[in-house]
Design an enzyme around this catalytic site. Structure first.
Site, PDB file in Angstrom:
ATOM      1  CB  SER A   1      12.076  23.380  47.551  1.00 41.18           C
ATOM      2  OG  SER A   1      12.815  24.501  47.991  1.00 41.18           O
TER       3      SER A   1
ATOM      4  CE  LYS B   1      11.286  25.607  58.692  1.00 37.06           C
ATOM      5  NZ  LYS B   1      10.330  26.631  58.346  1.00 37.06           N
TER       6      LYS B   1
ATOM      7  CG  ASP C   1      10.959  30.202  58.831  1.00 36.03           C
ATOM      8  OD1 ASP C   1      11.387  30.331  57.669  1.00 36.03           O
ATOM      9  OD2 ASP C   1      10.806  29.092  59.380  1.00 36.03           O
TER      10      ASP C   1
ATOM     11  CB  ALA D   1       1.319  24.555  67.480  1.00 35.26           C
TER      12      ALA D   1
ATOM     13  CG  LEU E   1       3.955  30.634  57.117  1.00 32.12           C
ATOM     14  CD1 LEU E   1       2.985  31.731  57.460  1.00 32.12           C
ATOM     15  CD2 LEU E   1       4.403  29.901  58.373  1.00 32.12           C
TER      16      LEU E   1
END
Ligand code: NDP
Length: 276
Positions: free
Chosen positions: A17, A68, A105, A131, A218
């Site tokens: 990250s 999330k 996002d 998805a 992404l």
């Protein structure tokens, strides 16, 4: 306990990250004093880890893969866009002790696509691969830009169909599996699977990308991701990864937490130079 305001990102994996670096740069740029760390948190430990973080003085959290949807369920209060997405990437401690959940996002992606890469969305045929939690956050903001249509393709088709059921009132949306994409082509293909993290690629037909179309992964990495390379190999006008989105969604989170909006362009430029 330290008096410096503490923030963190939780996820698994998390060692790659760049969020701690980005928030440190935002803090320096805006003259804010804070500490931001990255913590490996598996899904089964999420609730305990978040509760402990806020109980011990934490002010705000980002949540990434695969947390999330859990963060959405955790947040006592939610913004409208988080409510719609049913996925939360930003948690913020409120003055009354409650926890606000937001999803930055989608705004991060749209700002990067249009503002930073000049990729127009209006009237375009868009394909989203994946998805999961990230897809949930980006569908509504993408539909708000009036594309011709969005197709969501996923390994587990039922999850793509579920998203179509939830968002189809907002625009032309359909779902399918990867092997049903053979006869279609798209102006923009967005990889929102987590497959780049393991250097995998969903099965993609060679004519999937329309002439002058673009690819957006992404995921982000110091070297070109497998999907960015696929785009370049298939003559994409632009084939870029999600570093800009990461910075833009982080800027929104920083604004929610600190009430100050960082200037993103110099931070994106700096991070791009650091990965070469
Ligand atoms: P989730 O774990 O919620 O969802 C993962 C998705 O990827 C699911 O659709 C899953 O399919 C699919 N998938 C996983 N492995 C494979 C594979 N080998 N082949 C095909 N499909 C696969 O993750 P998120 O939605 O939260 O994140 C997705 C990606 O987006 C990650 O790479 C993440 O880093 C990135 N991201 C980047 C952001 C940025 O700011 N740049 C912000 C948010 C996310 P199935 O449903 O069948 O399991």
């Amino acid at each position: 306990m330290s008096s410096i305001d503490r923030y963190a990102v939780f996820g698994q994996p998390i060692s790659h990250s760049k969020s701690p670096r980005i928030h440190q740069l935002f803090a320096e740029q805006t003259g804010q004093c804070l500490h931001y760390s990255a913590l490996e948190v598996p899904a089964e430990q999420f609730t305990d880890a978040v509760t402990s973080f806020f109980a011990n003085g934490g002010k705000g959290l980002n949540c990434t893969v695969p947390l999330k949807e859990l963060a959405w369920a955790y947040a006592g209060l939610k913004t409208e866009r988080a409510q719609r997405a049913k996925a939360v990437n930003t948690l913020a401690l409120q003055e009354d002790g409650s926890i606000l959940g937001d999803n930055t996002d989608g705004i991060g992606l749209v700002t990067d696509l249009i503002g930073n890469h000049a990729i127009n969305l209006s009237g375009r045929r868009i394909l989203i691969l994946g998805a999961g939690g990230a897809s949930r956050g980006i569908i509504s903001p993408l539909l708000a830009e009036a594309p011709e249509s969005i197709v969501i393709a996923n390994r587990t088709i039922a999850k793509a169909q579920q998203l179509v059921g939830e968002f189809s009132e907002q625009g032309k949306l359909s779902a399918c599996g990867f092997n049903e994409l053979n006869t279609q082509s798209f102006d923009l293909i967005i990889n929102a699977t987590s497959s780049s993290l393991t250097d995998d690629l969903p099965p993609l037909a060679k004519d999937l990308l329309a002439n002058q179309g673009s690819c957006y992964d992404l995921a982000y990495s110091n070297k070109a991701t497998v999907f960015v390379r696929w785009g370049l190999e298939h003559n994409a006008l632009k084939s870029v990864d999600g570093l800009g989105m990461l910075v833009e969604q982080a800027a929104e989170a920083f604004y929610i937490w600190r009430g100050v909006r960082p200037i993103t362009a110099p931070i994106i430029d700096l991070l791009n130079t650091e990965r070469h």
